[in-house]
Design a protein around this motif. Structure first.
Motif, PDB file in Angstrom:
ATOM      1  N   VAL A 160       0.859  -1.187   0.000  1.00  0.00           N
ATOM      2  CA  VAL A 160       0.000   0.000   0.000  1.00  0.00           C
ATOM      3  C   VAL A 160       0.896   1.237   0.000  1.00  0.00           C
ATOM      4  O   VAL A 160       1.860   1.327   0.757  1.00  0.00           O
ATOM      5  N   GLY A 161       0.581   2.194  -0.867  1.00  0.00           N
ATOM      6  CA  GLY A 161       1.402   3.384  -0.997  1.00  0.00           C
ATOM      7  C   GLY A 161       2.401   3.291  -2.125  1.00  0.00           C
ATOM      8  O   GLY A 161       2.938   4.310  -2.571  1.00  0.00           O
ATOM      9  N   THR A 162       2.660   2.069  -2.584  1.00  0.00           N
ATOM     10  CA  THR A 162       3.579   1.855  -3.704  1.00  0.00           C
ATOM     11  C   THR A 162       2.838   1.297  -4.914  1.00  0.00           C
ATOM     12  O   THR A 162       2.830   1.892  -5.997  1.00  0.00           O
ATOM     13  N   ASP A 163       2.188   0.158  -4.722  1.00  0.00           N
ATOM     14  CA  ASP A 163       1.458  -0.485  -5.818  1.00  0.00           C
ATOM     15  C   ASP A 163       0.000  -0.045  -5.880  1.00  0.00           C
ATOM     16  O   ASP A 163      -0.572   0.062  -6.958  1.00  0.00           O
ATOM     17  N   ILE A 164      -0.588   0.179  -4.704  1.00  0.00           N
ATOM     18  CA  ILE A 164      -1.953   0.704  -4.630  1.00  0.00           C
ATOM     19  C   ILE A 164      -1.944   1.880  -3.669  1.00  0.00           C
ATOM     20  O   ILE A 164      -1.256   1.854  -2.648  1.00  0.00           O
ATOM     21  N   PRO A 165      -2.666   2.951  -3.976  1.00  0.00           N
ATOM     22  CA  PRO A 165      -2.577   4.165  -3.162  1.00  0.00           C
ATOM     23  C   PRO A 165      -3.240   4.047  -1.800  1.00  0.00           C
ATOM     24  O   PRO A 165      -2.881   4.786  -0.869  1.00  0.00           O
ATOM     25  N   GLU A 166      -4.199   3.169  -1.661  1.00  0.00           N
ATOM     26  CA  GLU A 166      -4.911   3.004  -0.398  1.00  0.00           C
ATOM     27  C   GLU A 166      -5.441   1.588  -0.299  1.00  0.00           C
ATOM     28  O   GLU A 166      -5.447   0.833  -1.269  1.00  0.00           O
ATOM     29  N   ARG A 167      -5.890   1.238   0.891  1.00  0.00           N
ATOM     30  CA  ARG A 167      -6.451  -0.098   1.091  1.00  0.00           C
ATOM     31  C   ARG A 167      -7.796  -0.219   0.372  1.00  0.00           C
ATOM     32  O   ARG A 167      -8.464   0.775   0.108  1.00  0.00           O
ATOM     33  N   ALA A 168      -8.160  -1.460   0.105  1.00  0.00           N
ATOM     34  CA  ALA A 168      -9.350  -1.721  -0.706  1.00  0.00           C
ATOM     35  C   ALA A 168     -10.620  -1.773   0.131  1.00  0.00           C
ATOM     36  O   ALA A 168     -10.617  -2.224   1.284  1.00  0.00           O
ATOM     37  N   ASP A 169     -11.724  -1.320  -0.488  1.00  0.00           N
ATOM     38  CA  ASP A 169     -13.056  -1.458   0.117  1.00  0.00           C
ATOM     39  C   ASP A 169     -13.641  -2.836  -0.162  1.00  0.00           C
ATOM     40  O   ASP A 169     -14.448  -3.348   0.617  1.00  0.00           O
ATOM     41  N   VAL A 170     -13.234  -3.436  -1.286  1.00  0.00           N
ATOM     42  CA  VAL A 170     -13.758  -4.742  -1.701  1.00  0.00           C
ATOM     43  C   VAL A 170     -12.592  -5.588  -2.205  1.00  0.00           C
ATOM     44  O   VAL A 170     -11.736  -5.081  -2.936  1.00  0.00           O
ATOM     45  N   VAL A 171     -12.570  -6.853  -1.808  1.00  0.00           N
ATOM     46  CA  VAL A 171     -11.579  -7.799  -2.301  1.00  0.00           C
ATOM     47  C   VAL A 171     -12.312  -8.898  -3.073  1.00  0.00           C
ATOM     48  O   VAL A 171     -13.199  -9.563  -2.534  1.00  0.00           O
ATOM     49  N   ILE A 172     -11.940  -9.058  -4.342  1.00  0.00           N
ATOM     50  CA  ILE A 172     -12.553 -10.067  -5.211  1.00  0.00           C
ATOM     51  C   ILE A 172     -11.496 -11.120  -5.544  1.00  0.00           C
ATOM     52  O   ILE A 172     -10.338 -10.776  -5.795  1.00  0.00           O
ATOM     53  N   SER A 173     -11.900 -12.374  -5.538  1.00  0.00           N
ATOM     54  CA  SER A 173     -10.965 -13.435  -5.917  1.00  0.00           C
ATOM     55  C   SER A 173     -11.741 -14.625  -6.462  1.00  0.00           C
ATOM     56  O   SER A 173     -12.913 -14.816  -6.158  1.00  0.00           O
ATOM     57  N   GLU A 174     -11.030 -15.408  -7.269  1.00  0.00           N
ATOM     58  CA  GLU A 174     -11.530 -16.708  -7.710  1.00  0.00           C
ATOM     59  C   GLU A 174     -10.299 -17.571  -7.858  1.00  0.00           C
ATOM     60  O   GLU A 174      -9.842 -17.867  -8.956  1.00  0.00           O
ATOM     61  N   ILE A 175      -9.729 -17.922  -6.686  1.00  0.00           N
ATOM     62  CA  ILE A 175      -8.440 -18.621  -6.651  1.00  0.00           C
ATOM     63  C   ILE A 175      -8.612 -19.953  -5.919  1.00  0.00           C
ATOM     64  O   ILE A 175      -7.849 -20.293  -5.015  1.00  0.00           O
ATOM     65  N   VAL A 176      -9.650 -20.690  -6.309  1.00  0.00           N
ATOM     66  CA  VAL A 176      -9.931 -21.977  -5.677  1.00  0.00           C
ATOM     67  C   VAL A 176      -9.818 -23.094  -6.704  1.00  0.00           C
ATOM     68  O   VAL A 176      -9.978 -22.873  -7.904  1.00  0.00           O
ATOM     69  N   ASP A 177      -9.531 -24.303  -6.195  1.00  0.00           N
ATOM     70  CA  ASP A 177      -9.540 -25.478  -7.060  1.00  0.00           C
ATOM     71  C   ASP A 177     -10.757 -26.325  -6.717  1.00  0.00           C
ATOM     72  O   ASP A 177     -11.705 -25.839  -6.090  1.00  0.00           O
ATOM     73  N   THR A 178     -10.730 -27.603  -7.086  1.00  0.00           N
ATOM     74  CA  THR A 178     -11.916 -28.442  -6.903  1.00  0.00           C
ATOM     75  C   THR A 178     -12.246 -28.697  -5.433  1.00  0.00           C
ATOM     76  O   THR A 178     -13.366 -29.079  -5.117  1.00  0.00           O
ATOM     77  N   VAL A 179     -11.264 -28.494  -4.532  1.00  0.00           N
ATOM     78  CA  VAL A 179     -11.536 -28.628  -3.093  1.00  0.00           C
ATOM     79  C   VAL A 179     -11.191 -27.328  -2.355  1.00  0.00           C
ATOM     80  O   VAL A 179     -10.849 -27.346  -1.173  1.00  0.00           O
ATOM     81  N   LEU A 180     -11.273 -26.200  -3.044  1.00  0.00           N
ATOM     82  CA  LEU A 180     -11.139 -24.843  -2.509  1.00  0.00           C
ATOM     83  C   LEU A 180      -9.715 -24.447  -2.112  1.00  0.00           C
ATOM     84  O   LEU A 180      -9.364 -23.275  -2.191  1.00  0.00           O
ATOM     85  N   GLY A 182      -6.425 -25.709  -3.015  1.00  0.00           N
ATOM     86  CA  GLY A 182      -5.216 -26.009  -3.755  1.00  0.00           C
ATOM     87  C   GLY A 182      -4.485 -24.825  -4.347  1.00  0.00           C
ATOM     88  O   GLY A 182      -3.292 -24.926  -4.638  1.00  0.00           O
ATOM     89  N   GLU A 183      -5.150 -23.702  -4.548  1.00  0.00           N
ATOM     90  CA  GLU A 183      -4.478 -22.529  -5.101  1.00  0.00           C
ATOM     91  C   GLU A 183      -4.046 -21.548  -4.022  1.00  0.00           C
ATOM     92  O   GLU A 183      -3.710 -20.401  -4.310  1.00  0.00           O
ATOM     93  N   GLY A 184      -4.052 -21.994  -2.753  1.00  0.00           N
ATOM     94  CA  GLY A 184      -3.579 -21.140  -1.662  1.00  0.00           C
ATOM     95  C   GLY A 184      -4.522 -20.020  -1.299  1.00  0.00           C
ATOM     96  O   GLY A 184      -4.090 -18.955  -0.840  1.00  0.00           O
ATOM     97  N   ALA A 185      -5.821 -20.245  -1.474  1.00  0.00           N
ATOM     98  CA  ALA A 185      -6.796 -19.177  -1.238  1.00  0.00           C
ATOM     99  C   ALA A 185      -6.753 -18.655   0.197  1.00  0.00           C
ATOM    100  O   ALA A 185      -6.806 -17.439   0.419  1.00  0.00           O
ATOM    101  N   LEU A 186      -6.644 -19.541   1.176  1.00  0.00           N
ATOM    102  CA  LEU A 186      -6.699 -19.092   2.568  1.00  0.00           C
ATOM    103  C   LEU A 186      -5.506 -18.216   2.929  1.00  0.00           C
ATOM    104  O   LEU A 186      -5.659 -17.167   3.556  1.00  0.00           O
ATOM    105  N   ALA A 187      -4.306 -18.642   2.541  1.00  0.00           N
ATOM    106  CA  ALA A 187      -3.125 -17.841   2.841  1.00  0.00           C
ATOM    107  C   ALA A 187      -3.168 -16.503   2.114  1.00  0.00           C
ATOM    108  O   ALA A 187      -2.843 -15.442   2.681  1.00  0.00           O
ATOM    109  N   THR A 188      -3.592 -16.534   0.855  1.00  0.00           N
ATOM    110  CA  THR A 188      -3.658 -15.296   0.069  1.00  0.00           C
ATOM    111  C   THR A 188      -4.666 -14.320   0.649  1.00  0.00           C
ATOM    112  O   THR A 188      -4.389 -13.119   0.796  1.00  0.00           O
TER     113      THR A 188
END
Length: 410
Positions: A160-180, A182-188
Motif C-alpha cells: 500500500v502506498g507503492t502499488d496501490i494508493p490506499e487499502r481496498a473497500d472490496v476484495v474479489i478473488s476466484e483462486i480456488v480449485d476443486t476442493v477450494l 489447492g491454489e492457496g486461497a486461505l493464505a492469500t
C-alpha cells in the motif's frame, strides 16, 4: 484436391521469411525463462510475423503457452453460469467510489465487472507475466485502462502506498480449485484482508464449504482401477490411484450415483480467513442401497447473499471433482454409515475411510437421541485411537454447547 508443388521444398514449407525466422527461433530456444516467458514469446511472435507457417516457431509457442498459461482458464471463461454469478455478486457488493482489489486477474473479467459496477478504481494483480500482459490488452480493448490497473505481482508482494494508493473497500478473488484449498486461497486472503483491505472490507466470495458424500460408480473403478488387461491381473497397481481428479467430461462419463446426502466437512470464512489446520471425524449416511466405491468431495461458495456456485453432483460448469476411492468397494443398505476422517493443512485435503460400513442399527445407537452429548462411539483422538476416555459426568451445559459431530471449529 489440387496439390501445389515448389521447386524449393523448404521455401514451400516455410515461406519467404524463413531464413530470418529461423534465426529468431534459435534465439528463442536459448532465451532464459526467468521473466515468465515474456521475451521468448515476443521473439516467437516476431518469427511468426515473418513466416506464419514456421513449424518450429508454432510448436515452441504452443509449448510456451501451455507451460505458463494453465488450460483451465479457457473453460472457466466459457462457463456462463459462473460468469453470471460473479457478475451479479460483484454488482451487489461494489458501490460507486469503491477501491477494489481483484486477486488473480486472469483475462481481466472480474476486474472489468467491478469497474462496470461503479468502482472508482480496480487494482488487479496477476503473478504470471504473460497473463498479466494479455489482461492489460483485454482491458484496453474494452476501454477500461483508465479505471483498471494491472499489477504484475503476487498479491503478497503488493505494498500500500507503492502499488496501490490506499487499502481496498472490496476484495474479489476466484483462486480456488476443486476442493477450494489447492491454489492457496486461505493464505492469500489472510494476507489481503489484513494488509491490503480496509477494516470491514467486503469480499467476493464470502465463504466456502467442503462437503462429502458416498457415491457408487463402476465407471470410476473401470477408469482408475482396471482389474485386468489382456488377462493380466493389475490390482497391485491400484495403490497409486487413491484420489481421482475428474474433469467435467470424465465426471459425466463415469456416471456417479449418489448413495446419500452430502455432509459438510469444513467451512471457510473468506472475509475473516483462518490459517489453522483442522481435522474432523464424521459418519456419511447411505440413503439408498448400492455399492460404495468412493467418497466424493465437492464445494459450495457464497459469492454474495443468495448467490452461490458449486461443483456438487447436480452442478454443471467448468470445475472438476475429486473422489477419494475406497480400498475395497462395500455393499450398502439404507441407513448404513461410513466413518471418515477429513483433514486439511489450509492448502491440501485428505479424506480417509475408517473401517467398514456401520450397519443401520449400530449407526442409530451411536447417536442416541440424535444428541452428540450422548454419543456412544468414542471421539477420534489425535493419534487415531477410538478407545473410550474415562467416564465423565454429563452436565446440561455440555448438551447446550455441543455441535454437529461432523462440524469442526475454526
Amino acid at each position: 484436391m489440387t496439390k501445389r508443388h515448389s521447386a524449393d521444398p523448404a521455401q514451400d514449407f516455410h515461406g519467404a521469411g524463413a531464413p530470418h525466422a529461423d534465426t529468431l527461433v534459435q534465439r528463442a530456444k536459448s532465451e532464459p525463462l526467468d521473466d515468465g516467458g515474456l521475451r521468448t514469446s515476443q521473439i516467437l511472435d516476431d518469427a511468426l510475423t515473418l513466416d506464419p507457417r514456421h513449424h518450429e516457431a508454432q510448436v515452441l509457442q504452443e509449448r510456451l503457452h501451455q507451460m505458463f498459461v494453465p488450460r483451465w482458464h479457457f473453460p472457466m471463461l466459457a462457463d456462463s453460469a459462473r460468469n453470471r454469478a460473479y457478475a451479479e455478486a460483484i454488482a451487489a457488493k461494489v458501490r460507486p467510489g469503491d477501491v477494489v482489489l481483484d486477486i488473480g486477474c486472469g483475462a481481466g473479467l472480474t476486474a472489468m465487472l467491478a469497474a462496470r459496477a461503479g468502482a472508482k478504481h480496480v487494482y488487479t494483480c496477476e503473478q504470471q507475466p504473460l497473463i498479466a500482459q494479455a489482461a492489460t490488452r483485454v482491458i484496453s480493448d474494452n476501454g477500461l485502462s483508465g479505471r483498471i490497473t494491472v499489477i504484475p505481482k503476487w498479491s503478497h508482494d503488493i505494498a500500500v502506498g507503492t502499488d496501490i494508493p490506499e487499502r481496498a473497500d472490496v476484495v474479489i478473488s476466484e483462486i480456488v480449485d476443486t476442493v477450494l484449498l489447492g491454489e492457496g486461497a486461505l493464505a492469500t486472503l489472510t494476507h489481503a484482508m489484513s494488509a491490503l483491505a480496509k477494516p470491514g472490507a467486503r469480499t467476493v466470495p464470502e465463504w466456502g464449504a467442503l462437503k462429502a458424500q458416498l457415491v457408487e460408480s463402476s465407471g470410476l473403478l473401470d477408469q482408475w482401477r482396471p482389474q485386468a488387461a489382456e488377462g493380466f491381473d493389475l490390482s497391485a497397481f491400484h495403490r497409486f490411484a487413491r484420489v481421482a481428479q475428474l474433469t467435467p467430461g470424465e465426471f459425466a462419463a463415469c456416471g456417479l450415483r449418489p448413495l446419500g446426502p452430502a455432509a459438510e466437512l469444513f467451512r471457510f470464512d473468506f472475509t475473516n480467513p483462518d490459517l489453522t489446520p483442522a481435522r474432523t471425524a464424521t459418519d456419511l449416511m447411505c440413503a439408498a442401497a448400492g455399492t460404495v466405491h468412493a467418497v466424493l468431495v465437492s464445494f459450495e461458495m457464497q459469492l454474495a447473499p443468495g448467490i452461490r456456485v458449486a461443483n456438487g453432483m447436480d452442478s454443471g460448469g467448468h470445475w472438476g471433482r475429486t473422489a477419494f476411492l475406497l480400498d475395497q468397494a462395500q455393499a450398502a443398505a439404507p441407513g448404513d454409515r461410513l466413518a471418515v476422517t477429513a483433514q486439511h493443512d489450509t492448502s491440501h485435503l485428505s479424506v480417509a475411510a475408517n473401517g467398514p460400513l456401520i450397519p443401520a442399527g449400530e449407526a442409530a445407537a451411536a447417536t442416541v437421541w440424535l444428541n452428540p452429548a450422548w454419543r456412544l462411539r468414542p471421539p477420534l483422538r489425535e493419534d487415531g485411537d477410538r478407545s473410550a476416555p474415562p467416564p465423565a459426568a454429563w452436565r446440561p451445559a455440555d448438551a447446550a454447547g455441543a455441535g454437529h459431530q461432523g462440524q469442526p471449529c475454526h
